[in-house]
Scaffold this active site. Structure first.
Site, PDB file in Angstrom:
ATOM      1  N   GLU A  76       0.801  -1.213   0.000  1.00  0.00           N
ATOM      2  CA  GLU A  76       0.000   0.000   0.000  1.00  0.00           C
ATOM      3  C   GLU A  76       0.843   1.277   0.000  1.00  0.00           C
ATOM      4  O   GLU A  76       0.484   2.257  -0.625  1.00  0.00           O
ATOM      5  CB  GLU A  76      -0.900   0.000   1.231  1.00  0.00           C
ATOM      6  CG  GLU A  76      -2.065   0.937   1.063  1.00  0.00           C
ATOM      7  CD  GLU A  76      -3.084   0.737   2.176  1.00  0.00           C
ATOM      8  OE1 GLU A  76      -4.270   0.826   1.878  1.00  0.00           O
ATOM      9  OE2 GLU A  76      -2.678   0.489   3.322  1.00  0.00           O
ATOM     10  N   ASP A  77       1.953   1.240   0.711  1.00  0.00           N
ATOM     11  CA  ASP A  77       2.701   2.486   0.934  1.00  0.00           C
ATOM     12  C   ASP A  77       4.035   2.576   0.204  1.00  0.00           C
ATOM     13  O   ASP A  77       4.761   3.545   0.379  1.00  0.00           O
ATOM     14  CB  ASP A  77       2.963   2.674   2.442  1.00  0.00           C
ATOM     15  CG  ASP A  77       1.673   2.873   3.230  1.00  0.00           C
ATOM     16  OD1 ASP A  77       0.666   3.214   2.596  1.00  0.00           O
ATOM     17  OD2 ASP A  77       1.678   2.675   4.451  1.00  0.00           O
ATOM     18  N   ASP A 138      -1.313  -4.178  14.475  1.00  0.00           N
ATOM     19  CA  ASP A 138      -1.093  -2.959  13.698  1.00  0.00           C
ATOM     20  C   ASP A 138      -1.784  -1.784  14.398  1.00  0.00           C
ATOM     21  O   ASP A 138      -1.185  -0.730  14.647  1.00  0.00           O
ATOM     22  CB  ASP A 138      -1.689  -3.213  12.294  1.00  0.00           C
ATOM     23  CG  ASP A 138      -1.735  -1.983  11.418  1.00  0.00           C
ATOM     24  OD1 ASP A 138      -0.809  -1.162  11.504  1.00  0.00           O
ATOM     25  OD2 ASP A 138      -2.702  -1.868  10.627  1.00  0.00           O
TER      26      ASP A 138
END
Ligand code: MN
Length: 478
Positions: A76-77, A138
């Site tokens: 995602e990042d 997380d």
């Protein structure tokens, strides 16, 4: 800040160097992928996935989950893709990383507008519970570093944690995770109440600590003298948020809270638990009615421990919890304790889902209207559960306010449809009686009964019973 050395140290207790190869590779891959990225709190990004992986290692989760946690924000990042994960780490880790990423990032604006995200969560959980466990780790670290986030977003995330993630952790039996998340969210969501509770207990806690410390020393001496190999004796302070909730129930009177600090004694063998209990009672006399043997008779959710309260020489009482290492881990980590070491296998060899989760997945599929869906979720996931028994002694879990009819439909559709009466603890009871934890419920059926009464829809509280009654009524009309 948690370092890779810290993670390796925890893992080395249960894994060989060969086992750790994947974790090391995942750490280097993630470090490389996130290179140059910083978190809002200022540290290198890698410290975030590292912390999540560390919490999972502490829970003794399997290597695959820990590796997936290290990689969980990579697709995602960063410039790397899911395909890169699959190519480098294989299908299973890829599958977990994708699962965590797909859980969704809808902004939390209260549960009513959160239906799509919850659907995604239950779907993911039904495929592999590890996905939600990784997400919880997380979230824990995100909560611990929340001060770096702007105030409006901070409140949103804290609320989501308190209203969604903590109840899920609770439902999974992950009590340590649940209380950690609650206590992290508490000051952001209810700042005034938080300040009130912390001020209220400040002085009392100081005194209690000194007192508990004395009791602890005496206990240690007794155990050593009697050759009991204990693993740990710790003073456990009640978590702030649960104390707050309890205070609300007790008219905000701190003097009515007896378990502010309890002493937890962890031993190796079950026999030691009873020896310790005997020794404590020899030294201090126990309070009547406060000795609980949850080892011989575990709580319906599986919790095991011995509990006792004793009178001490200081004119006060002290609470003790005595348990083995395994009981402690089960109580603290819940379902995560079943996903440990190498016990769980590859994809497809999934463990059987808890019944309540199967049920949620069913609701997720059958109820397409989001408002209706949330109504049911609130009933089935976010309110307290009770445990009742069949005459054969099987444990059935139902929501608060469940009736014999809910029980009947839980057992079997036919039992529900043919139900004409109920016995609770051997006494005849009306079909709309409210069941309590510990009740033994027996359903009286009549095979000639045509089906449910439409009024039953007003009585039952579970989605399951409602759906079955509705569908029977509909079929009869046709
Ligand atoms: Mn993350």
């Amino acid at each position: 800040m948690i370092t890779f050395e810290d993670l390796k140290k925890v893992l080395s207790l249960n894994y060989t160097d060969a086992d750790m190869k994947t974790v090391i590779k995942a750490f280097h891959f993630a470090s490389e992928a996130h290179r140059g990225q910083k978190r809002r709190t200022g540290e290198d990004y890698i410290y975030h996935p590292l912390a999540a992986a560390y919490y999972l290692a502490k829970m003794k989760m399997d290597i695959t989950s820990i590796s997936a946690a290290l990689l969980h924000d990579v697709p995602e990042d960063t410039d790397f893709t899911f395909e890169d994960i699959k190519h480098n780490f294989g299908k299973e880790i890829y599958y977990l990383v994708r699962g965590v990423t797909k859980l969704g990032h809808l902004k939390y604006r209260g549960m009513e507008r959160y239906a799509e995200n919850l659907r995604k969560m239950f779907l993911a959980m039904s495929k592999d519970l590890r996905i939600i466990i990784i997400r919880l780790a997380d979230r824990r670290h995100n909560m611990e570093t929340l001060q770096g986030v702007r105030p409006e977003k901070r409140l949103r995330i804290a609320k989501e944690t308190l209203e969604i993630y903590a109840p899920i952790a609770n439902r999974l039996g992950m009590f340590r995770m649940k209380t950690t998340l609650e206590d992290l969210a508490f000051p952001y969501v209810y700042p005034d109440e938080y300040k009130w509770v912390t001020d209220l207990i400040k002085d009392r806690l100081k005194n209690e600590f000194k007192y508990i410390e004395k009791i602890k020393k005496t206990t240690q001496k007794i155990l050593v003298k009697n050759n009991i190999a204990y693993v740990q004796i710790q003073g456990r302070v009640k978590s702030l948020f649960s104390l707050y909730i309890k205070l609300l129930r007790k008219g905000k009177d701190l003097n009515k809270i007896y378990d502010l600090i309890a002493l937890r004694i962890i031993v190796k063998e079950i026999a030691d638990c009873y020896s310790v209990l005997g020794l404590l009672h020899k030294k201090w006399s126990p309070l009547k009615g406060r000795i609980k043997d949850y080892i011989a008779q575990p709580k319906p959710n599986g919790y095991q421990s011995l509990h006792t309260s004793v009178f001490t020489e200081f004119g006060k009482t002290a609470e003790f919890q005595i348990r083995t290492i395994q009981m402690d881990e089960e109580a603290e980590y819940g379902i995560a304790a079943h996903h440990r070491y190498k016990e769980i296998g590859v994809l497809g060899k999934r463990k059987k889902l808890p019944r309540w989760l199967e049920h949620l997945v069913e609701i997720q599929k059958t109820i397409t209207d989001n408002a209706e869906f949330i109504k049911h979720i609130k009933n089935d996931l976010f309110i307290n559960q009770i445990f009742v028994f069949t005459p054969k002694g099987d444990v059935i879990e139902l929501p608060d306010n469940a009736t014999p009819l809910d029980f009947a439909y839980y057992i079997h559709t036919d039992i529900g449809n043919k139900c004409v009466g109920a016995k609770i603890n051997n006494q005849m009871a009306p079909l709309d009686a409210i069941l309590k934890s510990g009740d033994v419920v027996e359903i009286v059926t009549d095979k000639n009964r045509t089906g449910p009464n439409p009024d039953w829809l007003e009585i039952v509280v579970t989605t399951n019973a409602k759906n079955k009654i509705k569908s029977n009524l509909k079929n009869r009309e046709e």
